[in-house]
Design a protein around this motif. Sequence first.
Motif, PDB file in Angstrom:
ATOM      1  N   THR A 172      -7.799  -9.760 -17.796  1.00 24.70           N
ATOM      2  CA  THR A 172      -7.148  -9.770 -16.486  1.00 24.70           C
ATOM      3  C   THR A 172      -6.345 -11.056 -16.356  1.00 24.70           C
ATOM      4  O   THR A 172      -6.903 -12.154 -16.439  1.00 24.70           O
ATOM      5  CB  THR A 172      -8.180  -9.682 -15.354  1.00 24.70           C
ATOM      6  OG1 THR A 172      -8.881  -8.438 -15.455  1.00 24.70           O
ATOM      7  CG2 THR A 172      -7.517  -9.782 -13.987  1.00 24.70           C
ATOM      8  N   THR A 177      -5.422  -6.348 -13.744  1.00 25.19           N
ATOM      9  CA  THR A 177      -6.327  -5.818 -14.758  1.00 25.19           C
ATOM     10  C   THR A 177      -5.647  -4.683 -15.502  1.00 25.19           C
ATOM     11  O   THR A 177      -5.186  -3.721 -14.879  1.00 25.19           O
ATOM     12  CB  THR A 177      -7.625  -5.294 -14.121  1.00 25.19           C
ATOM     13  OG1 THR A 177      -8.272  -6.374 -13.421  1.00 25.19           O
ATOM     14  CG2 THR A 177      -8.562  -4.738 -15.176  1.00 25.19           C
ATOM     15  N   ASP A 200     -14.317  -8.794 -17.253  1.00 19.00           N
ATOM     16  CA  ASP A 200     -13.562  -8.154 -18.331  1.00 19.00           C
ATOM     17  C   ASP A 200     -14.487  -7.763 -19.482  1.00 19.00           C
ATOM     18  O   ASP A 200     -14.337  -6.681 -20.081  1.00 19.00           O
ATOM     19  CB  ASP A 200     -12.465  -9.090 -18.834  1.00 19.00           C
ATOM     20  CG  ASP A 200     -11.372  -9.328 -17.812  1.00 19.00           C
ATOM     21  OD1 ASP A 200     -11.244  -8.514 -16.873  1.00 19.00           O
ATOM     22  OD2 ASP A 200     -10.649 -10.328 -17.941  1.00 19.00           O
TER      23      ASP A 200
END
Length: 224
Positions: A172, A177, A200
């Motif tokens: 991200t 994202t 993530d």
Amino acid sequence: MSIVRALRAVFAVVVPLLLIGLTTPAQAADWPTPVRVVNRVTTSEPVVFITLDDGWNHDPAAQNLLLDRRVPASLFLLPGAYSYDAGYFHTLLDHGPARVENHTVDHPNLTTMDAAGQRGQLCAAREKALAEFGQEPRLARPPYGAYNDTTRVVARACGAKALVTWTYDFTTWSGVTPPTPALKSGDIVLLHFNETVAVDLARALAAADAAGLRPAPLRDYIPD
């Protein structure tokens, strides 16, 4: 004189003249062979490869997730990013299956540098990691995924058996994202130790679980 012997004679004369100062005697034998470039691994095994770059953000949640899940992550670290808190990475390496790999000293675009400059980045980073962690990096990731033929040769001289890029970037950046892909066997996942690393990483592991894949140690799947 056979063709093979003739070629060896040519290498013996020409290579040292062109590359003097770039290799040690032990490395010279490998110098003419560039390393391979890997963005995914061809395998029938249900495995995926988790890689994390840089190392600036030392998030305890990400550390705990890596250790709790026993993720054999490849850590492509910058010396400056671990030098102020090396203990964070010592914990990952000493208590989990992660391994440290090479990501240069200063994160430059290697394609803008000559062979000596690239060697300074890759060989120095390797020596710093070996001194700090007692582990020799065997994979190298060129910053930004940028490399040229010189990079492939210098990487060999600096102890790498492959340049590793990635199949998918799960990082991200600036609150954006990326879409979560359907992972397949052999995919290499890129993450960064940034402010969203824990989220993530969890998303990447969930994607692996959904695809029936287990994280595996990337170095073990790349031949010498």
